[in-house]
Design an enzyme around this catalytic site. Sequence first.
Site, PDB file in Angstrom:
ATOM      1  N   LYS A 154       0.672  -1.330  -0.012  1.00 57.37           N
ATOM      2  CA  LYS A 154      -0.041   0.145   0.018  1.00 57.37           C
ATOM      3  C   LYS A 154       0.784   1.249  -0.107  1.00 57.37           C
ATOM      4  O   LYS A 154       2.111   1.327   0.631  1.00 57.37           O
ATOM      5  CB  LYS A 154      -1.068  -0.045   1.092  1.00 57.37           C
ATOM      6  CG  LYS A 154      -1.903   1.143   1.092  1.00 57.37           C
ATOM      7  CD  LYS A 154      -2.814   0.747   2.504  1.00 57.37           C
ATOM      8  CE  LYS A 154      -4.135   2.001   2.612  1.00 57.37           C
ATOM      9  NZ  LYS A 154      -4.849   1.713   3.759  1.00 57.37           N
ATOM     10  N   SER A 210     -10.012   1.675   2.841  1.00 59.06           N
ATOM     11  CA  SER A 210      -8.952   2.355   1.955  1.00 59.06           C
ATOM     12  C   SER A 210      -7.860   1.723   1.384  1.00 59.06           C
ATOM     13  O   SER A 210      -7.380   1.839   0.266  1.00 59.06           O
ATOM     14  CB  SER A 210      -8.303   3.535   2.856  1.00 59.06           C
ATOM     15  OG  SER A 210      -7.525   3.268   3.817  1.00 59.06           O
ATOM     16  N   SER A 229     -10.025  -0.652   7.106  1.00 58.12           N
ATOM     17  CA  SER A 229      -9.503  -0.413   5.764  1.00 58.12           C
ATOM     18  C   SER A 229      -8.694  -1.964   5.017  1.00 58.12           C
ATOM     19  O   SER A 229      -8.711  -1.728   3.967  1.00 58.12           O
ATOM     20  CB  SER A 229      -8.446   0.531   5.594  1.00 58.12           C
ATOM     21  OG  SER A 229      -8.995   1.709   5.398  1.00 58.12           O
TER      22      SER A 229
END
Length: 480
Positions: free
Chosen positions: A79, A154, A178
């Site tokens: 990420k 997210s 997330s």
Amino acid sequence: MKDLHSKSILELHDLLKKRELSSKELTLSLLDNAKSLNSEINSFITFTDDLAIKQAENADKKIANGDISELTGVPLGIKDLISTAGVKTTCGSKILSNYIPSYNATVYNKLLDKGAILLGKTNMDEFAMGSSNETSYFGVVKNPVDTSRVPGGSSGGSAAAVAAKQCPATLGSDTGGSIRQPAAFCGVVGIKPTYGRVSRYGLIAFASSLDQIGPIASNVKDCAVMLKEISGYDPKDSTSVNIDVPNYLKNIDKDSLKGLKIGVPSEYFIEGINKEVKDTIQKLLSNLSSQGAELIEISLPNTEYAVAVYYIIAPAEASSNLARFDGVKYGFRADGYEDLTDMYKRTRAEGFGKEVQRRIMLGTYVLSSGYYDAYYLKASKVRNLIKKDFTDSFKKVDVIMCPTAPTTAFKIGEKVDNPLEMYLNDIFTIPINLAGVPALSIPVGRDSNSLPIGMQIIGDFFQEEKILNIASNIETLVKF
Ligand code: GLN
């Protein structure tokens, strides 16, 4: 070799170990496939071709010397808020769109130590604020299961990359859901570890008392491998906990469901939750009960306050954490300013998106003098009550099970103009971050649109091994 992209970490490890496949061959093949899928899915912000190939060549040398772990030579996505020295780390934001860190996050160093390959950096909601991956400066990520829908957020890029088979596993981060919510929306497995289990050093902070890094993979065993490698005490993170890390893979098939006490919280099966989601979870729970598990109805009475408490605490911490992005120290700086204050203002107004600005304003307000006691302090007290709900429950049950999200993946654009509705999507994941306990999301069915349904398994502090073992068991039971 065919179908390399469909293989799990452990299957790839087997081929690499037997020298039937080289890491370089694997990396080139995955890069090729991932890049061609990316024009549609948009799950990666950056591909690290040259670096990946160099790392793969080194991994092949390691393997030739018999130095191999499950991750050696295996390409992964990370990420884009986890610092990778020399590789752009944008946090999904314009303000960091040209930022290249000079140091590695501890989790990345740990993966490199094991010989893992960085395939690229995955897309995300800006500064990890969102539940749909629609707030990224780098564009919306599409759900590979149905590209008219969001992948969740997210860590939407990390979940979509696994679901699209661009790479076997990724790292995400979870502040209020997330990792788990996008894993549920994309039909993959994701685990948020206990707060303090995994080092946050080098993770660009959103809300420091809630953030945790964790893995997303196509199956439970791969998650166990990833978690084993990234966990552990780190003196560079003052909230990291010095406690042994079990080999999560070792006993993963040995546990049985017989006698397992499963807490079923009444507050998580309320009106408003999608009927197909509710029915699927309840059907699975009765299946588990017929396998010898004991279902115990429990109450987490402060659940109703969790979203409100989170949207005070998380923005408060974010407003402080994001103060450092001022056009001086990192990344983007606006043009045409008159003086220093004007430079700050323009940089932050142009560099941050709407959702991030909304959170900064909210956070600054609840911390301001005159409101601190009424909002922040009050929220911190209620947070303790939410934590107590969990510690009380774990005196009676081994794990808690409930839906990961109240719905399946929604349409792109459906909720983007209604922040409150968007915030409510995290109603079942947020309390877990406020309490600090670990939780995993596993796919357990599909709705009538063939969209994946995720179930959340919540454990007591540092009981990741238990929830992984149970999840692995469930994985063999559910067929859909
Ligand atoms: N969706 C939640 C939010 O927008 C949680 C995000 C996260 O876990 N990073 O704050």
